[in-house]
Design a protein around this motif. Structure first.
Motif, PDB file in Angstrom:
ATOM      1  N   PRO A  56       0.769  -1.263  -0.024  1.00  0.00           N
ATOM      2  CA  PRO A  56      -0.193  -0.029   0.069  1.00  0.00           C
ATOM      3  C   PRO A  56       0.885   1.304   0.048  1.00  0.00           C
ATOM      4  O   PRO A  56       1.997   1.111   0.203  1.00  0.00           O
ATOM      5  CB  PRO A  56      -0.779  -0.053   1.240  1.00  0.00           C
ATOM      6  N   ILE A  57       0.204   2.488  -0.139  1.00  0.00           N
ATOM      7  CA  ILE A  57       1.012   3.819  -0.057  1.00  0.00           C
ATOM      8  C   ILE A  57       1.364   4.002   1.462  1.00  0.00           C
ATOM      9  O   ILE A  57       0.605   3.478   2.527  1.00  0.00           O
ATOM     10  CB  ILE A  57       0.024   4.839  -0.307  1.00  0.00           C
ATOM     11  N   ARG A  58       2.686   4.422   1.454  1.00  0.00           N
ATOM     12  CA  ARG A  58       3.014   4.664   2.646  1.00  0.00           C
ATOM     13  C   ARG A  58       2.446   5.609   3.648  1.00  0.00           C
ATOM     14  O   ARG A  58       1.924   6.785   2.978  1.00  0.00           O
ATOM     15  CB  ARG A  58       4.741   4.979   2.510  1.00  0.00           C
ATOM     16  N   LYS A  59       2.036   5.365   4.700  1.00  0.00           N
ATOM     17  CA  LYS A  59       1.398   6.343   5.514  1.00  0.00           C
ATOM     18  C   LYS A  59       1.832   7.482   5.648  1.00  0.00           C
ATOM     19  O   LYS A  59       1.327   8.500   6.029  1.00  0.00           O
ATOM     20  CB  LYS A  59       1.058   5.629   6.993  1.00  0.00           C
ATOM     21  N   ASP A  60       3.180   7.838   5.703  1.00  0.00           N
ATOM     22  CA  ASP A  60       3.768   9.005   5.875  1.00  0.00           C
ATOM     23  C   ASP A  60       4.180   9.827   4.685  1.00  0.00           C
ATOM     24  O   ASP A  60       4.866  10.815   4.635  1.00  0.00           O
ATOM     25  CB  ASP A  60       5.239   8.932   6.834  1.00  0.00           C
ATOM     26  N   GLN A  61       3.523   9.132   3.544  1.00  0.00           N
ATOM     27  CA  GLN A  61       3.770  10.008   2.352  1.00  0.00           C
ATOM     28  C   GLN A  61       3.048  11.320   2.165  1.00  0.00           C
ATOM     29  O   GLN A  61       1.982  11.281   2.726  1.00  0.00           O
ATOM     30  CB  GLN A  61       3.101   8.952   1.062  1.00  0.00           C
ATOM     31  N   HIS A  62       3.671  12.171   1.638  1.00  0.00           N
ATOM     32  CA  HIS A  62       3.049  13.606   1.412  1.00  0.00           C
ATOM     33  C   HIS A  62       1.675  13.483   0.592  1.00  0.00           C
ATOM     34  O   HIS A  62       1.633  12.689  -0.328  1.00  0.00           O
ATOM     35  CB  HIS A  62       4.030  14.411   0.747  1.00  0.00           C
ATOM     36  N   HIS A  63       0.684  14.134   1.253  1.00  0.00           N
ATOM     37  CA  HIS A  63      -0.658  14.225   0.626  1.00  0.00           C
ATOM     38  C   HIS A  63      -0.762  14.522  -0.678  1.00  0.00           C
ATOM     39  O   HIS A  63      -1.312  13.739  -1.489  1.00  0.00           O
ATOM     40  CB  HIS A  63      -1.712  14.373   1.332  1.00  0.00           C
ATOM     41  N   TYR A  64       0.303  15.404  -1.229  1.00  0.00           N
ATOM     42  CA  TYR A  64       0.302  15.794  -2.746  1.00  0.00           C
ATOM     43  C   TYR A  64       0.930  14.553  -3.531  1.00  0.00           C
ATOM     44  O   TYR A  64       0.313  14.425  -4.858  1.00  0.00           O
ATOM     45  CB  TYR A  64       1.255  16.758  -2.927  1.00  0.00           C
ATOM     46  N   LEU A  65       1.490  13.632  -3.000  1.00  0.00           N
ATOM     47  CA  LEU A  65       2.096  12.593  -3.627  1.00  0.00           C
ATOM     48  C   LEU A  65       1.638  11.339  -3.631  1.00  0.00           C
ATOM     49  O   LEU A  65       2.394  10.168  -4.098  1.00  0.00           O
ATOM     50  CB  LEU A  65       3.640  12.546  -3.126  1.00  0.00           C
ATOM     51  N   ARG A  66       0.617  11.251  -2.703  1.00  0.00           N
ATOM     52  CA  ARG A  66       0.068   9.803  -2.407  1.00  0.00           C
ATOM     53  C   ARG A  66      -0.431   9.343  -3.767  1.00  0.00           C
ATOM     54  O   ARG A  66      -0.362   8.019  -3.944  1.00  0.00           O
ATOM     55  CB  ARG A  66      -1.067  10.060  -1.633  1.00  0.00           C
ATOM     56  N   ARG A  67      -1.020  10.122  -4.682  1.00  0.00           N
ATOM     57  CA  ARG A  67      -1.550   9.423  -5.750  1.00  0.00           C
ATOM     58  C   ARG A  67      -0.670   9.042  -6.763  1.00  0.00           C
ATOM     59  O   ARG A  67      -0.632   8.106  -7.585  1.00  0.00           O
ATOM     60  CB  ARG A  67      -2.686  10.666  -6.596  1.00  0.00           C
ATOM     61  N   MET A  68       0.717   9.992  -6.777  1.00  0.00           N
ATOM     62  CA  MET A  68       1.797   9.439  -7.786  1.00  0.00           C
ATOM     63  C   MET A  68       2.353   8.281  -7.268  1.00  0.00           C
ATOM     64  O   MET A  68       2.541   7.278  -7.945  1.00  0.00           O
ATOM     65  CB  MET A  68       2.764  10.482  -8.004  1.00  0.00           C
ATOM     66  N   ARG A 160      -2.478  20.705  -4.331  1.00  0.00           N
ATOM     67  CA  ARG A 160      -2.711  19.183  -4.625  1.00  0.00           C
ATOM     68  C   ARG A 160      -2.998  18.793  -5.909  1.00  0.00           C
ATOM     69  O   ARG A 160      -2.478  17.735  -6.552  1.00  0.00           O
ATOM     70  CB  ARG A 160      -3.699  18.707  -3.729  1.00  0.00           C
ATOM     71  N   ILE A 161      -4.114  19.303  -6.737  1.00  0.00           N
ATOM     72  CA  ILE A 161      -4.411  19.036  -7.822  1.00  0.00           C
ATOM     73  C   ILE A 161      -3.222  19.109  -8.843  1.00  0.00           C
ATOM     74  O   ILE A 161      -3.217  18.469  -9.943  1.00  0.00           O
ATOM     75  CB  ILE A 161      -5.795  19.305  -8.237  1.00  0.00           C
ATOM     76  N   ARG A 162      -2.414  20.213  -8.797  1.00  0.00           N
ATOM     77  CA  ARG A 162      -1.507  20.540  -9.803  1.00  0.00           C
ATOM     78  C   ARG A 162      -0.482  19.430  -9.644  1.00  0.00           C
ATOM     79  O   ARG A 162      -0.070  18.976 -10.772  1.00  0.00           O
ATOM     80  CB  ARG A 162      -0.794  22.048  -9.173  1.00  0.00           C
ATOM     81  N   SER A 163      -0.237  18.935  -8.582  1.00  0.00           N
ATOM     82  CA  SER A 163       0.615  17.820  -8.240  1.00  0.00           C
ATOM     83  C   SER A 163      -0.028  16.418  -9.055  1.00  0.00           C
ATOM     84  O   SER A 163       0.786  15.821  -9.532  1.00  0.00           O
ATOM     85  CB  SER A 163       1.000  17.701  -6.842  1.00  0.00           C
ATOM     86  N   TRP A 164      -1.253  16.509  -8.803  1.00  0.00           N
ATOM     87  CA  TRP A 164      -1.687  15.471  -9.643  1.00  0.00           C
ATOM     88  C   TRP A 164      -1.849  15.095 -10.866  1.00  0.00           C
ATOM     89  O   TRP A 164      -1.795  14.127 -11.448  1.00  0.00           O
ATOM     90  CB  TRP A 164      -3.402  15.230  -8.931  1.00  0.00           C
ATOM     91  N   ASN A 165      -1.744  16.301 -11.465  1.00  0.00           N
ATOM     92  CA  ASN A 165      -1.707  16.444 -12.845  1.00  0.00           C
ATOM     93  C   ASN A 165      -0.224  15.920 -13.456  1.00  0.00           C
ATOM     94  O   ASN A 165      -0.303  15.644 -14.646  1.00  0.00           O
ATOM     95  CB  ASN A 165      -2.134  17.808 -13.437  1.00  0.00           C
ATOM     96  N   ALA A 166       0.665  15.691 -12.719  1.00  0.00           N
ATOM     97  CA  ALA A 166       1.874  15.199 -13.087  1.00  0.00           C
ATOM     98  C   ALA A 166       1.750  13.787 -13.922  1.00  0.00           C
ATOM     99  O   ALA A 166       2.370  13.597 -14.711  1.00  0.00           O
ATOM    100  CB  ALA A 166       2.932  14.873 -11.854  1.00  0.00           C
ATOM    101  N   LEU A 167       0.887  12.890 -13.202  1.00  0.00           N
ATOM    102  CA  LEU A 167       0.707  11.692 -13.662  1.00  0.00           C
ATOM    103  C   LEU A 167      -0.161  11.937 -15.241  1.00  0.00           C
ATOM    104  O   LEU A 167       0.333  11.054 -15.979  1.00  0.00           O
ATOM    105  CB  LEU A 167      -0.396  10.838 -12.946  1.00  0.00           C
ATOM    106  N   HIS A 168      -1.195  12.861 -15.243  1.00  0.00           N
ATOM    107  CA  HIS A 168      -1.703  12.790 -16.417  1.00  0.00           C
ATOM    108  C   HIS A 168      -0.738  13.217 -17.641  1.00  0.00           C
ATOM    109  O   HIS A 168      -0.996  13.102 -18.797  1.00  0.00           O
ATOM    110  CB  HIS A 168      -2.939  14.060 -16.199  1.00  0.00           C
TER     111      HIS A 168
END
Length: 428
Positions: A56-68, A160-168
């Motif tokens: 799973p995703i690491r619990k201490d992961q920065h929430h902007y990067l959880r999706r990545m 957060r969503i700017r960071s999420w767009n990195a995947l897209h």
């Protein structure tokens, strides 16, 4: 033709395409989906390979990067399956994938010469981070973020969503071509990538949708509602889950006034209590509970029927007995349910937002209403229910004809097949 289909929740939007291709002579189709995907049990010809992220995703992961991080884990898991297929000598001629969970991040590293077609469903397109309260929501030029003043976006949301767009962005760069279901969804993507994207809706089951003047629906309380029963009209609302993104809060706030004006009106509300988009309310377990706490005392419980999630055949009967169907979406992905309601012959009252207007034109094939305005919704619904039957039939027939012409499943499938036939371009 060797075709590989990849979707985290397979079959997802590929359900009907996959079933058609798997049965086509000369085609070999393999699908990849997560261990939780429903699959296509009615199509034994199709081989489904399942994956599961190794942790799973690491619990201490920065929430902007959880999706990545989640995307990388999905991409790794799918890459292992691809490498195993390659080792066995199986190479696809084309890959069709929904890349939203990261499954195809490394597909081109395994099969660099295979044509990769992405289902480009969404790109976050937030407005400028400043006061936009002066903009009429019917003229809102952006997507969902910040659209509803009741739920203002924070700086954290924008970051957060700017960071999420990195995947897209990675997905857009990696693919050879993309498909978007609507022009509006395509337009949400950056201009420099739109040349890659073809508008090709996956289509709906127009062959099995249409009006039924003899349709009936029995509510859990035993009330039998019938199509075209002018003395007992039926107001319908449908969403995968009851939540603000699909206008549930606006609908519920308008409903008391609609019921007061139409004393014999019954309301059928279809949808679950989970969250598809947005978030849960802070003061209640779900949006149904919250809105009932706000307006439930003003409603007639004998005429208000919450049906939860229904089997498809029962859902179609709800649409067929509808006198007025409401579709109140934010500027967001256009739901199949709106097109299905039009194809069924419903009179649709939709929110006046850009994606809805792509299919629903006021006084041509349905009705529109100012978004987020419960007073306007109640008034517009009351007027619609009181209009002469002949006027309404013209709108309903126009809606049915348009959907049957523009959104049959075969049309979308042909458009995607044309993309398969084009040569692949190697990713850098």
């Amino acid at each position: 033709m060797r075709l590989l289909l990849i979707h985290q929740n397979f079959p997802g939007q590929f359900k009907h395409m996959a079933a058609e291709w798997a049965k086509r002579p000369g085609w070999e189709v393999i699908a990849i989906g997560r261990d939780t995907a429903p699959g296509l049990p009615a199509c034994p010809e199709l081989k489904l390979l399942r994956y599961k992220p190794h942790r799973p995703i690491r619990k201490d992961q920065h929430h902007y990067l959880r999706r990545m991080e989640d995307a990388v884990l999905h991409g790794q898991a799918v890459a292992r399956i691809l490498l195993n297929l390659k080792k066995k000598g199986w190479r696809p001629d084309a890959i069709l994938a929904h890349p939203g969970w990261g499954e195809t991040l490394y597909a081109k590293d395994v099969f660099p010469d295979t044509r990769l077609v992405h289902y480009c469903e969404w790109f976050y397109n937030a407005p400028p981070n400043r006061d936009l309260s002066h903009i009429d929501r019917a003229d809102w030029p952006y997507a969902d973020i910040g659209f509803d003043p009741e739920f203002p976006a924070s700086f954290d949301d924008y970051a957060r969503i700017r960071s999420w767009n990195a995947l897209h962005l990675l997905n857009l760069h990696n693919c050879d071509a993309g498909i978007s279901p609507t022009q509006w969804q395509k337009a949400q993507h950056p201009a420099e990538y739109r040349g890659k994207i073809t508008v090709a809706h996956e289509g709906i089951d127009t062959e099995n949708l249409g009006p039924d003047p003899e349709a009936q629906f029995k509510t859990p309380s035993g009330v039998v509602l019938r199509a075209n029963a002018s003395k007992q009209p039926v107001l319908t609302y449908v969403a995968r889950n009851l939540e603000p993104y699909r206008g549930f809060h606006t609908f519920m706030r308008a409903l008391p006034a609609i019921q007061r004006e139409h004393k014999n009106l019954h309301t059928l509300i279809v949808g679950g209590n989970d969250v598809s988009y947005g978030s849960r309310p802070k003061e209640a377990k779900n949006w149904k509970e919250k809105m009932l706490a706000e307006v439930g005392g003003q409603l007639d419980p004998a005429r208000t029927h919450f049906l939860g999630k229904l089997p498809y055949e029962h859902y179609k009967q709800v649409l067929r007995v509808s006198s007025l169907h409401t579709y109140l979406s934010y500027p967001f992905v256009l739901s199949w349910s709106m097109l299905e309601s039009m194809a069924t012959g419903c009179l649709v009252l939709g929110s006046d937002t850009s994606p809805v207007r792509e299919a629903l034109r006021n006084e041509e094939n349905g009705l529109t209403v100012r978004p987020l305005d419960c007073t306007a919704l109640a008034k517009r619904a009351g007027e619609a229910l009181a209009r002469p039957t002949a006027q309404l039939q013209l709108l309903k027939r126009a809606a049915t004809q348009q959907v049957h012409e523009r959104w049959p499943r075969a049309r979308g499938r042909w458009a995607v097949e044309e993309l398969f036939a084009q040569p692949s371009s190697r990713s850098s």
